[in-house]
Each structure stands twice: as structure tokens, then as C-alpha cells.
Design an enzyme around this catalytic site. Structure first.
Site, PDB file in Angstrom:
ATOM      1  N   TYR A   1       0.832  -1.167  -0.063  1.00 27.39           N
ATOM      2  CA  TYR A   1       0.020   0.080  -0.061  1.00 27.39           C
ATOM      3  C   TYR A   1       0.990   1.386   0.199  1.00 27.39           C
ATOM      4  O   TYR A   1       0.312   2.285   0.212  1.00 27.39           O
ATOM      5  CB  TYR A   1      -0.780  -0.117   1.167  1.00 27.39           C
ATOM      6  CG  TYR A   1      -2.104  -1.075   1.113  1.00 27.39           C
ATOM      7  CD1 TYR A   1      -2.074  -2.005   0.092  1.00 27.39           C
ATOM      8  CD2 TYR A   1      -3.229  -1.011   1.786  1.00 27.39           C
ATOM      9  CE1 TYR A   1      -3.075  -3.036  -0.064  1.00 27.39           C
ATOM     10  CE2 TYR A   1      -4.267  -1.987   1.781  1.00 27.39           C
ATOM     11  CZ  TYR A   1      -4.283  -2.769   0.706  1.00 27.39           C
ATOM     12  OH  TYR A   1      -5.186  -3.847   0.656  1.00 27.39           O
TER      13      TYR A   1
ATOM     14  N   LYS B   1       3.746 -14.665   3.950  1.00 29.60           N
ATOM     15  CA  LYS B   1       4.219 -15.464   2.683  1.00 29.60           C
ATOM     16  C   LYS B   1       5.728 -15.636   2.152  1.00 29.60           C
ATOM     17  O   LYS B   1       6.322 -15.115   1.258  1.00 29.60           O
ATOM     18  CB  LYS B   1       3.365 -14.908   1.550  1.00 29.60           C
ATOM     19  CG  LYS B   1       3.069 -15.765   0.264  1.00 29.60           C
ATOM     20  CD  LYS B   1       2.165 -16.863   0.714  1.00 29.60           C
ATOM     21  CE  LYS B   1       1.956 -17.989  -0.394  1.00 29.60           C
ATOM     22  NZ  LYS B   1       1.292 -18.777  -0.223  1.00 29.60           N
TER      23      LYS B   1
ATOM     24  N   ASP C   1      -2.009 -18.272   3.619  1.00 27.71           N
ATOM     25  CA  ASP C   1      -3.175 -19.040   3.126  1.00 27.71           C
ATOM     26  C   ASP C   1      -3.708 -20.287   3.961  1.00 27.71           C
ATOM     27  O   ASP C   1      -4.793 -20.467   4.308  1.00 27.71           O
ATOM     28  CB  ASP C   1      -2.927 -19.787   1.657  1.00 27.71           C
ATOM     29  CG  ASP C   1      -1.104 -20.133   1.611  1.00 27.71           C
ATOM     30  OD1 ASP C   1      -0.581 -19.781   2.441  1.00 27.71           O
ATOM     31  OD2 ASP C   1      -0.847 -20.511   0.466  1.00 27.71           O
TER      32      ASP C   1
ATOM     33  N   ASP D   1      -5.431  -5.890   5.903  1.00 29.91           N
ATOM     34  CA  ASP D   1      -6.431  -5.282   5.221  1.00 29.91           C
ATOM     35  C   ASP D   1      -7.658  -6.345   4.870  1.00 29.91           C
ATOM     36  O   ASP D   1      -8.856  -6.553   5.180  1.00 29.91           O
ATOM     37  CB  ASP D   1      -6.030  -4.640   3.899  1.00 29.91           C
ATOM     38  CG  ASP D   1      -7.482  -3.820   3.252  1.00 29.91           C
ATOM     39  OD1 ASP D   1      -8.547  -3.588   3.983  1.00 29.91           O
ATOM     40  OD2 ASP D   1      -7.323  -3.155   2.174  1.00 29.91           O
TER      41      ASP D   1
END
Ligand code: ATP
Length: 339
Positions: A126, A173, A207, A231
């Protein structure tokens, strides 16, 4: 004499004026003395002042250091940079805190959800740095700094300790984004090692983390996430406890805080008096606690909890299975507060 608190009030777009108006009414009904400094951001600000984030709004936030803010709309795939992202970056509101709790009277698939999301608010994907390399090829940069990763980890662990939480889990991740998310993990581990060995620490690939969240959210306590993951996981977690209408939030910097719900401007229901003001009212409660008005905060919490626990469809909004409008629910909370 009761202290008067100067608070910047930004109604925002869409359902913003409805839900922020409700939160303001409840705070006033609880007898807290607030000098509201009304300023604008978002589409309304553009109409009135020719800018989505007028300089006067940023100046007021810098001066008064506390705000209650409604959602601001962000155009998809073009147009101006998100007003929220701009406010968070300009004022260095580096930590978003979103408590996600099961509420008695709001039935969902889960019981006993007690998660607090701590989201890094200033960088990552972002950062908004994107460009076209050649036609048909674009690049979006994920900026990750040791300073911001360390700061959010310290905030998350300190929050956990202060609120007697047992564990902090970082979603990442780093198997794919070995450097970017690898740095996030490295900083989290270092902070834990240095100062927070009393708090249990877990890492989950995001995930898998999302799958575990929907299987058994009661396993999770404080979640520390980068900007982008935070988010998305905030909305996922809202879905565990009744949706976006019931999850409050706050953005903290050093000596400055902006309180705002997780939800957006909800254009599909804006202006119809249908929005659930609970998230905005709960954000107001977080603000009162921050301002030291803990007694009033407790009374408001008791009032909305009692209204919801009564399970009366006439006194709850449609998103949580009732048929009340924004005002009827707000009136019920105020009646309970005064009764
Ligand atoms: P934005 O892009 O502005 O952040 P968003 O993608 O987060 O928006 P929302 O505007 O929050 O999306 O709306 C998502 C869905 O949730 C919509 O159907 C909306 O009507 C619903 N919703 C959001 N907030 C509320 C609320 N306070 N009360 C009832 N429904 C809500």
C-alpha cells in the site's frame, strides 16, 4: 468539572454521516463533554473544498491528535490515492488495531472469537508506488523496512502484554516473498527474543492461516500482519463475528489516534438509514477508553450489549438479522444508556 475533549469529526462518504452521527449521539448521551471539530475528507471534501484530503483536515488532526472518522470512498482502478492511506502515511498512524469479538445476541457459526488484529499501516504493497514499464506491463512495489516491521512487532507484542493476551501470530508469505516477508518475520522474531519471551509466538503462512481461521478462530489471539494481509484478514475476521457492521477499529501513531470502523462507505445502502452503526459506536467506545473516559465507555458497551442480547429483531439492523434502521438501533442504545 468534566474535562472537554477536542475531537476531530470526519463523517466521510456513503454511510459515514449516518453511522458517525449515531456514534456522536451515543457519546453525547453518555454525558462525555466533547468539542467536535468538524472537518472533511473524501468525496464530500472534494465537492466542498476541491480536495479529497484538504490541508485544513490534516492540520486539525495534527493539532487535536484524536479523531472519530467515517469511511471514505476510493475509486477502483484509477483516480485519487486512498484518503485512508494518505492520512495514515502523512500522520504516521502506523498501527491499526481491530478487535474482533463474538457478541452475545449476534449468532454466527462461531462462539468465543476473541481476536485482535494489529495491522502495519504505512508501507508494504500500500505504499502506492506503481508504474507502467511498457504498455501491457506494470510494476507495483512492496516497500518493507526494518524500522516499520520492528515498530509494528513491538506494538503488537506490547498490546498483547498490556491486554493480558497469551499469543501473537504473524501471518506471512515468506516462502514466496523471501526478502519482503522474510524481513517482516526476522524483525518479529528479534522483537520477541529481545523483550517478549513471556508471550507465545507463532508464524503461519497466510493461506494456511486463513484456512485455520475459518476452521477454528478460537485458536487465535493477537494477529500481527503487514498492511495488505491485514486489510484482507480484517474483513475475513469480521465475517466470523457478524460482518463489517460489528467490527470497530483505531489507527495509532505516537500520541495521535484516529478511530474508524473496518467497513467502507457501503454505497449500496448509503443514505437509506439501513447501515449498522454498531461498528462506529464501538469505535467511539475505543476512543473514549483512549481519552480516559473509561466509565462512559463501559456504560455504552453495557447498553449496546444489552440491546443485542435481547435478540429483538425490531432493535437490530438488517445485516445482523433484524429489521431496524440505523436510527432505531441508536435510539435503543441511548434509551438503555439513560434507563
Ligand atoms: P471500501 O472500498 O469503501 O473500503 P469495502 O470493499 O470495504 O469498501 P464496504 O463498503 O465496507 O466494502 O461494504 C461491503 C459490504 O458490507 C456491502 O454490501 C455493505 O453494504 C456492507 N456493509 C458495510 N458496512 C456496513 C454497515 N455498517 N452496516 C451494514 N452493512 C454494511
Amino acid at each position: 468539572m468534566a474535562k472537554t475533549h477536542a475531537v476531530v469529526l470526519i463523517e466521510g462518504d456513503g454511510i459515514g454521516p449516518e453511522v458517525i452521527g449515531a456514534s456522536r449521539r451515543v457519546i453525547e448521551a453518555a454525558g462525555v463533554s466533547v468539542a467536535w471539530k468538524v472537518h472533511y475528507a473524501g468525496a464530500e471534501a472534494f465537492e466542498k473544498h476541491g480536495a479529497v484530503l484538504p490541508a485544513a483536515t490534516i492540520e486539525a488532526l495534527r493539532e487535536h491528535r484524536c479523531a472519530l472518522k467515517g469511511p471514505t470512498g476510493t475509486p477502483i482502478g484509477g483516480g485519487h490515492t486512498s484518503v485512508n492511506v494518505q492520512i495514515r502515511q502523512q500522520l504516521n498512524l502506523y498501527a491499526a488495531v481491530r478487535p474482533v469479538r463474538s457478541i452475545d445476541g449476534i449468532d454466527t457459526r462461531y462462539k468465543d472469537v476473541e481476536i485482535v488484529i494489529v495491522r502495519e499501516n504505512t508501507e508494504g504493497l500500500y505504499s502506492g508506488i506503481e508504474h507502467q514499464i511498457i504498455p501491457g506491463v506494470v510494476e507495483s512495489l512492496k516497500i518493507v523496512t526494518e524500522a516499520a516491521c520492528t515498530r509494528i512487532a513491538e506494538f503488537g507484542f506490547a498490546y498483547a502484554r498490556e491486554h493480558q493476551r497469551k499469543s501473537v501470530t504473524v501471518f506471512h508469505k515468506a516462502n514466496i516473498l523471501k526478502m519482503a516477508d522474510g524481513l517482516f518475520l526476522k524483525c518479529s522474531r528479534a522483537v520477541r527474543e529481545k523483550s517478549f519471551k513471556d508471550i507465545e509466538y507463532k508464524e503461519l503462512i497466510i493461506d494456511n492461516g486463513c484456512m485455520q481461521l475459518v476452521r477454528d478462530p478460537s485458536r487465535f489471539d493477537v494477529l500481527v500482519l503487514d498492511n495488505f494481509y491485514g486489510d484482507i484478514v480484517s474483513d475475513l475476521c469480521a465475517g466470523l463475528v457478524g460482518g463489517l457492521g460489528v467490527v470497530p477499529g483505531a489507527n495509532f501513531g505516537d500520541g495521535i489516534a484516529v478511530f474508524e470502523s473496518v467497513h467502507g462507505s457501503a454505497p449500496d445502502i448509503a443514505g437509506k438509514g439501513l447501515a449498522n452503526p454498531l461498528a462506529a459506536i464501538m469505535s467511539g467506545v475505543m476512543m473514549l477508553n483512549y481519552l480516559g473516559e473509561t466509565a462512559a465507555a463501559g456504560r455504552i458497551k453495557g447498553a449496546y450489549n444489552a440491546v443485542l442480547a435481547a435478540r429483538d429483531p425490531a432493535l437490530r439492523t438488517r445485516d445482523i438479522g433484524g429489521n431496524a434502521g440505523t436510527q432505531a438501533f441508536t435510539d435503543a442504545v441511548i434509551a438503555r444508556l439513560k434507563g
